[in-house]
Scaffold this motif. Sequence first.
Motif, PDB file in Angstrom:
ATOM      1  N   VAL A 120       0.785  -1.176   0.060  1.00  0.00           N
ATOM      2  CA  VAL A 120       0.020  -0.028   0.052  1.00  0.00           C
ATOM      3  C   VAL A 120       0.917   1.207  -0.025  1.00  0.00           C
ATOM      4  CG1 VAL A 120      -0.282   0.105   2.623  1.00  0.00           C
ATOM      5  CG2 VAL A 120      -2.025   1.140   1.193  1.00  0.00           C
ATOM      6  N   GLY A 121       0.606   2.268  -0.907  1.00  0.00           N
ATOM      7  CA  GLY A 121       1.210   3.552  -0.910  1.00  0.00           C
ATOM      8  C   GLY A 121       2.306   3.434  -1.904  1.00  0.00           C
ATOM      9  N   ALA A 122       2.487   2.365  -2.667  1.00  0.00           N
ATOM     10  CA  ALA A 122       3.539   2.139  -3.689  1.00  0.00           C
ATOM     11  C   ALA A 122       3.238   3.437  -4.628  1.00  0.00           C
ATOM     12  CB  ALA A 122       3.512   0.886  -4.141  1.00  0.00           C
ATOM     13  N   ASP A 123       4.422   4.159  -4.884  1.00  0.00           N
ATOM     14  CA  ASP A 123       4.492   5.411  -5.833  1.00  0.00           C
ATOM     15  C   ASP A 123       6.008   5.560  -6.219  1.00  0.00           C
ATOM     16  OD1 ASP A 123       4.026   7.811  -7.029  1.00  0.00           O
ATOM     17  OD2 ASP A 123       3.044   8.834  -5.105  1.00  0.00           O
ATOM     18  N   PRO A 124       6.224   5.504  -7.632  1.00  0.00           N
ATOM     19  CA  PRO A 124       7.359   5.987  -8.149  1.00  0.00           C
ATOM     20  C   PRO A 124       7.958   7.506  -7.690  1.00  0.00           C
ATOM     21  CG  PRO A 124       5.706   5.707  -9.826  1.00  0.00           C
ATOM     22  CD  PRO A 124       5.222   5.347  -8.735  1.00  0.00           C
ATOM     23  N   GLU A 125       6.975   8.258  -7.388  1.00  0.00           N
ATOM     24  CA  GLU A 125       7.495   9.725  -6.972  1.00  0.00           C
ATOM     25  C   GLU A 125       7.386   9.732  -5.441  1.00  0.00           C
ATOM     26  OE1 GLU A 125       8.225  11.487  -9.546  1.00  0.00           O
ATOM     27  OE2 GLU A 125       7.601  10.240 -11.058  1.00  0.00           O
ATOM     28  N   SER A 126       7.323   8.704  -4.832  1.00  0.00           N
ATOM     29  CA  SER A 126       7.258   9.017  -3.376  1.00  0.00           C
ATOM     30  C   SER A 126       8.758   9.346  -2.904  1.00  0.00           C
ATOM     31  CB  SER A 126       7.008   7.664  -2.716  1.00  0.00           C
ATOM     32  OG  SER A 126       7.140   7.552  -1.222  1.00  0.00           O
ATOM     33  N   THR A 127       8.885  10.066  -1.722  1.00  0.00           N
ATOM     34  CA  THR A 127      10.203  10.233  -1.078  1.00  0.00           C
ATOM     35  C   THR A 127      10.666   9.227  -0.049  1.00  0.00           C
ATOM     36  OG1 THR A 127       8.984  11.503   0.729  1.00  0.00           O
ATOM     37  CG2 THR A 127       9.729  12.793  -1.327  1.00  0.00           C
ATOM     38  N   ASN A 128       9.751   8.376  -0.174  1.00  0.00           N
ATOM     39  CA  ASN A 128      10.050   7.261   0.972  1.00  0.00           C
ATOM     40  C   ASN A 128      10.895   6.114  -0.098  1.00  0.00           C
ATOM     41  OD1 ASN A 128       9.443   4.382   1.658  1.00  0.00           O
ATOM     42  ND2 ASN A 128       9.225   5.464   3.753  1.00  0.00           N
ATOM     43  N   VAL A 129      11.967   5.937   0.253  1.00  0.00           N
ATOM     44  CA  VAL A 129      12.618   4.903  -0.652  1.00  0.00           C
ATOM     45  C   VAL A 129      11.957   3.557  -0.604  1.00  0.00           C
ATOM     46  CG1 VAL A 129      14.861   3.246  -0.697  1.00  0.00           C
ATOM     47  CG2 VAL A 129      15.001   5.704   0.078  1.00  0.00           C
ATOM     48  N   TYR A 130      11.429   3.008   0.283  1.00  0.00           N
ATOM     49  CA  TYR A 130      10.732   1.799   0.054  1.00  0.00           C
ATOM     50  C   TYR A 130       9.512   1.847  -0.580  1.00  0.00           C
ATOM     51  CZ  TYR A 130       8.020  -2.423   1.796  1.00  0.00           C
ATOM     52  OH  TYR A 130       7.211  -3.601   1.743  1.00  0.00           O
ATOM     53  N   LEU A 131       8.635   2.852  -0.469  1.00  0.00           N
ATOM     54  CA  LEU A 131       7.219   2.939  -1.323  1.00  0.00           C
ATOM     55  C   LEU A 131       7.715   3.419  -2.943  1.00  0.00           C
ATOM     56  CD1 LEU A 131       5.130   4.832   1.106  1.00  0.00           C
ATOM     57  CD2 LEU A 131       5.276   2.293   0.578  1.00  0.00           C
ATOM     58  N   ARG A 132       8.764   4.392  -3.128  1.00  0.00           N
ATOM     59  CA  ARG A 132       9.109   4.482  -4.453  1.00  0.00           C
ATOM     60  C   ARG A 132       9.738   3.371  -5.104  1.00  0.00           C
ATOM     61  NH1 ARG A 132      12.524   8.130  -2.817  1.00  0.00           N
ATOM     62  NH2 ARG A 132      14.726   6.853  -3.326  1.00  0.00           N
ATOM     63  N   THR A 133      10.506   2.451  -4.363  1.00  0.00           N
ATOM     64  CA  THR A 133      11.234   1.322  -5.076  1.00  0.00           C
ATOM     65  C   THR A 133       9.959   0.365  -5.647  1.00  0.00           C
ATOM     66  OG1 THR A 133      12.971   1.445  -3.867  1.00  0.00           O
ATOM     67  CG2 THR A 133      12.584  -0.893  -4.613  1.00  0.00           C
ATOM     68  N   LYS A 134       8.833   0.255  -4.681  1.00  0.00           N
ATOM     69  CA  LYS A 134       7.840  -0.588  -5.094  1.00  0.00           C
ATOM     70  C   LYS A 134       6.948  -0.064  -6.281  1.00  0.00           C
ATOM     71  CE  LYS A 134       7.895  -3.700  -1.518  1.00  0.00           C
ATOM     72  NZ  LYS A 134       8.332  -5.056  -1.735  1.00  0.00           N
TER      73      LYS A 134
END
Length: 235
Positions: A120-134
């Motif tokens: 949940v929250g996966a986003d290629p533009e996220s500033t969070n490394v985990y979510l950006r990677t997902k």
Amino acid sequence: MSETIAAGRRICLVGASGLVGSAVIEQSIGRSDLRVIGVARREVLLPKGARLEILVGPTADWPDLIEAAHADVLVCALGTTRKAAGSDEAFRAVDHDLVLETARAARLAGIDRMILVSSVGADPESTNVYLRTKGEVEQALGQMGFARLDVLRPGLLRGKRLEDRPLEKAGQVVAPLADMLVFHARLRRFRSIAAVRLAQVVLALSADRVPGHFVHEHDSMAEILRHRPFQPCPA
């Protein structure tokens, strides 16, 4: 390696030793309509009654192992954490590079359906490394030409892991109460889910052949389980 079971749809499972992969194996016990073939770097401890093959080898050999599985569907439950990996680079090597390498190997082997356990929250533009990677992985997989791609975005996973994750353990304690307080549709996607329930969603989706790219969050996965209730294996 265990006995051969009756023919049915063939699932190639990578990430068999993790929380979700282990649950998929457990939930496949007694199912004559499917066959699970795991691909792993080392032997996997199987639950009592499990009848499946585990093809073992270094990741460099995985393309050959995936081809040898002769599968209809690739289920990818690979994943680690930055803490467990030791660095952002090591984390990305598993959650990004290895996932995509596995998907490419599946496509070369003629597998045209894939189920990915994302977050949940996966986003290629996220500033969070985990979510950006997902998010980057999801984006890349969408361009690989799978006839059907199912992306699962669970919230906190409930279940017993082999490795120690203190923050996740703490989250599992408060998750049931937090879930009860989350009613708004936009927030329900953050609700936790038991790994066994997520595994049941995986097995249900593995039977779907309708082409397309589908993203499943909490409500979607709950709907799948409502319309296709899990049939437990006979005792």
